[in-house]
Design a protein around this motif. Structure first.
Motif, mmCIF file in Angstrom:
data_model
loop_
_atom_site.group_PDB
_atom_site.id
_atom_site.type_symbol
_atom_site.label_atom_id
_atom_site.label_comp_id
_atom_site.label_asym_id
_atom_site.label_seq_id
_atom_site.Cartn_x
_atom_site.Cartn_y
_atom_site.Cartn_z
ATOM 1 N N LYS A 332 49.678 42.504 22.273
ATOM 2 C CA LYS A 332 50.970 41.962 22.690
ATOM 3 C C LYS A 332 51.320 42.355 24.125
ATOM 4 N N LEU A 333 51.029 43.591 24.499
ATOM 5 C CA LEU A 333 51.375 44.028 25.849
ATOM 6 C C LEU A 333 50.481 43.387 26.905
ATOM 7 N N PHE A 334 49.194 43.290 26.605
ATOM 8 C CA PHE A 334 48.280 42.819 27.635
ATOM 9 C C PHE A 334 48.343 41.315 27.846
ATOM 10 N N ILE A 335 48.867 40.556 26.897
ATOM 11 C CA ILE A 335 49.044 39.135 27.186
ATOM 12 C C ILE A 335 50.121 38.960 28.257
ATOM 13 N N GLY A 336 51.156 39.798 28.215
ATOM 14 C CA GLY A 336 52.161 39.775 29.274
ATOM 15 C C GLY A 336 51.607 40.262 30.593
ATOM 16 N N ILE A 337 50.762 41.289 30.526
ATOM 17 C CA ILE A 337 50.156 41.827 31.748
ATOM 18 C C ILE A 337 49.233 40.795 32.392
ATOM 19 N N PHE A 338 48.357 40.174 31.590
ATOM 20 C CA PHE A 338 47.404 39.217 32.135
ATOM 21 C C PHE A 338 48.093 38.013 32.758
ATOM 22 N N LEU A 339 49.188 37.525 32.149
ATOM 23 C CA LEU A 339 49.875 36.351 32.674
ATOM 24 C C LEU A 339 50.717 36.693 33.902
ATOM 25 N N SER A 340 51.495 37.762 33.837
ATOM 26 C CA SER A 340 52.334 38.119 34.985
ATOM 27 C C SER A 340 51.509 38.619 36.162
ATOM 28 N N MET A 341 50.251 38.997 35.900
ATOM 29 C CA MET A 341 49.372 39.511 36.949
ATOM 30 C C MET A 341 48.717 38.389 37.768
ATOM 31 N N ILE A 342 48.843 37.139 37.322
ATOM 32 C CA ILE A 342 48.164 36.019 37.982
ATOM 33 C C ILE A 342 48.433 35.979 39.490
ATOM 34 N N PRO A 343 49.696 36.053 39.934
ATOM 35 C CA PRO A 343 49.911 35.985 41.390
ATOM 36 C C PRO A 343 49.354 37.186 42.146
ATOM 37 N N ALA A 344 49.389 38.369 41.554
ATOM 38 C CA ALA A 344 48.861 39.556 42.235
ATOM 39 C C ALA A 344 47.366 39.411 42.502
ATOM 40 N N ILE A 345 46.621 38.940 41.507
ATOM 41 C CA ILE A 345 45.184 38.737 41.684
ATOM 42 C C ILE A 345 44.918 37.619 42.692
ATOM 43 N N ALA A 346 45.718 36.544 42.643
ATOM 44 C CA ALA A 346 45.535 35.431 43.579
ATOM 45 C C ALA A 346 45.769 35.877 45.018
ATOM 46 N N ILE A 347 46.791 36.694 45.233
ATOM 47 C CA ILE A 347 47.081 37.198 46.580
ATOM 48 C C ILE A 347 45.928 38.072 47.072
ATOM 49 N N LEU A 348 45.407 38.921 46.187
ATOM 50 C CA LEU A 348 44.259 39.751 46.574
ATOM 51 C C LEU A 348 43.047 38.898 46.923
ATOM 52 N N LYS A 349 42.805 37.863 46.125
ATOM 53 C CA LYS A 349 41.649 36.999 46.372
ATOM 54 C C LYS A 349 41.776 36.225 47.683
ATOM 55 N N ALA A 350 43.008 36.016 48.136
ATOM 56 C CA ALA A 350 43.207 35.328 49.412
ATOM 57 C C ALA A 350 42.772 36.183 50.595
ATOM 58 N N GLY A 351 42.557 37.461 50.352
ATOM 59 C CA GLY A 351 42.029 38.344 51.386
ATOM 60 C C GLY A 351 42.929 38.429 52.602
ATOM 61 N N LYS A 352 42.357 38.210 53.777
ATOM 62 C CA LYS A 352 43.099 38.344 55.030
ATOM 63 C C LYS A 352 44.112 37.230 55.232
ATOM 64 N N ASP A 353 44.073 36.204 54.388
ATOM 65 C CA ASP A 353 45.051 35.116 54.491
ATOM 66 C C ASP A 353 46.240 35.328 53.558
ATOM 67 N N GLY A 354 46.189 36.358 52.748
ATOM 68 C CA GLY A 354 47.233 36.568 51.753
ATOM 69 C C GLY A 354 48.275 37.574 52.189
ATOM 70 N N ALA A 355 49.283 37.761 51.318
ATOM 71 C CA ALA A 355 50.385 38.672 51.617
ATOM 72 C C ALA A 355 49.932 40.124 51.702
ATOM 73 N N LEU A 356 48.760 40.424 51.139
ATOM 74 C CA LEU A 356 48.215 41.788 51.192
ATOM 75 C C LEU A 356 47.108 41.906 52.234
ATOM 76 N N ALA A 357 47.187 41.073 53.280
ATOM 77 C CA ALA A 357 46.161 41.094 54.326
ATOM 78 C C ALA A 357 46.037 42.475 54.967
ATOM 79 N N SER A 358 47.178 43.157 55.122
ATOM 80 C CA SER A 358 47.146 44.482 55.744
ATOM 81 C C SER A 358 46.337 45.471 54.919
#
Length: 475
Positions: A332-358
């Motif tokens: 039950k907890l990890f289904i919420g974690i996996f879904l709410s985590m989608i943007p965090a992983i996407a931003i990381l995958k964007a690398g130097k073009d993402g919000a976490l470029a620094s």
């Protein structure tokens, strides 16, 4: 029918919003470069709920943690659907569920059920020496049967051995450090990040040869600290003697449910099959590619789970203190974690073009050379709060993504990424899958485990100084 028509109209109206993110295959695809840091707020709130609610409202949390988990998932999905369209929201949800959550929870279910069917009979007495030996055995097993398998196999015998002890929280904490995390360092079977590396072309025994010395260094420090700490607590408790504890117990040492050891080999075989068999057959579920080998693995794992339940004596499971709450809580907890985590992983995958470029820029020096120290710490710290498997993959690709090159000239960088992902999964309860399960089983056995932040106090006080020493010695 009316609902379906309305849904179709809404999807049609919102579909242009995802035109910018269309993948080459024609399906929707999220471009993390277009997301601001605000999209990570539901995930941060999910983590804060896990940390705060059990302290401030324990009864409410125990009754409603599943609803809270789904609430934060919807807090991401509803605005995301409005902003980017139904098509992209559906794709990202299915992608997270079919390729990440369901394989994750099915594997955990199989290991939880199979390992929970093995019962150590007789009495072990939780002296400092016995406890340390159990930790060492579990650490050694974790690389070959997975951290989850080793943790589920040994946590109940360890808890029973220490049932008479007043101080046992530290034993469970070190069990999470060693058996549920660092022990999985030596093979792709040990921990999901290393298995992803194996799928990317890293040789099966590369991790064995390169991670062995850092792992032994870390394990030696932690087991030494544990032995001294347990000796201290054991002395404060009056050093209870085995004779007094064993007087009423005539059961001999042995194993019940040995068939589960064979089934455990089946679990390992099913996981290996999915990594080594490539039939090139894919089923598309709304543009999400579900590969035949992975579907076969999941079906085999469910069959193995059913066989374990059928072939294991129910009375033996009862005596082993087996119940379903830990896996239900994780599910039950990890289904919420996996879904709410989608943007965090996407931003990381964007690398130097993402919000976490620094953050991404920190791993590259002025001359373009990799900074191994930063690869170790950034992979590790992000793995502490995000799923360590995709985090590993992000930094694996940031380092070039060529397994042959990484195993050769950039071996130290690949080592830094591998060690960071595996070692620092121990920093929080959510850093690696078995952490939460071990905590849940311990609490079910009456151990008052630290809160989310309380556990981090243990990891900050013990693990972080250890990892600083690892940094100076190896990176």
């Amino acid at each position: 029918m009316l609902f379906a028509k309305l849904l179709t109209v809404v999807a049609t109206l919102l579909l242009p919003c995802v035109a910018f993110a269309s993948a080459a295959s024609g399906g929707p695809h999220l471009d993390g470069a277009l997301l601001s840091g605000f999209w990570v707020i539901p995930f941060a709130c999910m983590l804060l709920s896990i940390a705060v609610f059990p302290l401030l409202a324990p009864h409410f949390w125990h009754s409603h943690f599943g609803k809270i988990s789904m609430f934060w998932a919807l807090c991401f999905l509803v605005p995301f659907t409005i902003k980017f369209g139904f098509s992209l929201a559906l794709y990202e949800t299915l992608h997270a569920l079919l390729l990440e959550y369901f394989p994750f929870i099915i594997l955990l279910l199989a290991l939880f059920t199979v390992a929970g069917g093995v019962r150590l009979t007789g009495t072990l007495v939780g002296t400092p020496l016995v406890n340390t030996l159990i930790l060492i055995i579990g650490t050694a097993l974790a690389s070959w049967m997975g951290t989850t398998g080793a943790a589920m196999l040994l946590i109940r015998p360890l808890l029973r051995a220490n049932a008479h002890r007043k101080h046992k929280v530290h034993t469970v904490v070190f069990f999470i450090f060693l058996v549920a995390n660092i022990g999985g360092s030596l093979t792709p079977l040990g921990d999901p990040p290393l298995f992803l590396g194996f799928l990317q072309g890293v040789a099966f025994f590369w991790t064995t040869t390169h991670m062995l010395v850092p792992m032994l260094f870390t394990v030696t420090i932690l087991t030494g600290v544990y032995f001294l700490l347990d000796n201290y607590f054991f002395g404060k408790e009056g050093r209870p003697t085995p004779e007094g504890l064993d007087a009423s117990n005539t059961e001999k040492l042995g194993l019940e449910g040995k068939v589960n050891l064979i089934l455990l080999l089946g679990v390992i075989g099913a996981v290996l099959l999915s990594g080594m068999w490539h039939p090139h057959v894919t089923f598309d579920v709304y543009h999400v590619p579900v590969e035949l080998q992975n579907l076969t693995r999941d079906v085999l794992l469910l069959v193995i789970t059913g066989l374990s339940l059928k072939l294991t004596d129910d009375e033996s499971r009862i005596k082993n203190d087996f119940n379903w709450f830990p896996i239900v809580e994780v599910g039950k907890l990890f289904i919420g974690i996996f879904l709410s985590m989608i943007p965090a992983i996407a931003i990381l995958k964007a690398g130097k073009d993402g919000a976490l470029a620094s953050v991404i820029n920190l791993v590259t020096g002025a001359n373009g050379e990799p900074v191994d120290v930063m690869y170790f710490w950034l992979t590790g710290l992000l793995s502490s709060f995000l799923d360590n498997a995709p985090t590993y993959l992000v930094f694996f690709n940031t380092a070039g993504g060529d397994a042959v090159h990484l195993m050769g000239e950039m071996a130290s960088t690949l080592l830094a990424v591998s060690a960071g992902a595996v070692f620092m999964g121990a920093n929080t309860y959510i850093g690696n899958a078995p952490n939460f399960m071990v905590r849940s089983i311990a609490e079910d056995q009456g151990v008052t485990m630290p809160s989310f932040f309380g556990y981090m106090a243990w990891s900050f006080g013990i693990l972080i100084p250890t990892f600083v020493m690892v940094t100076f010695v190896f990176f």
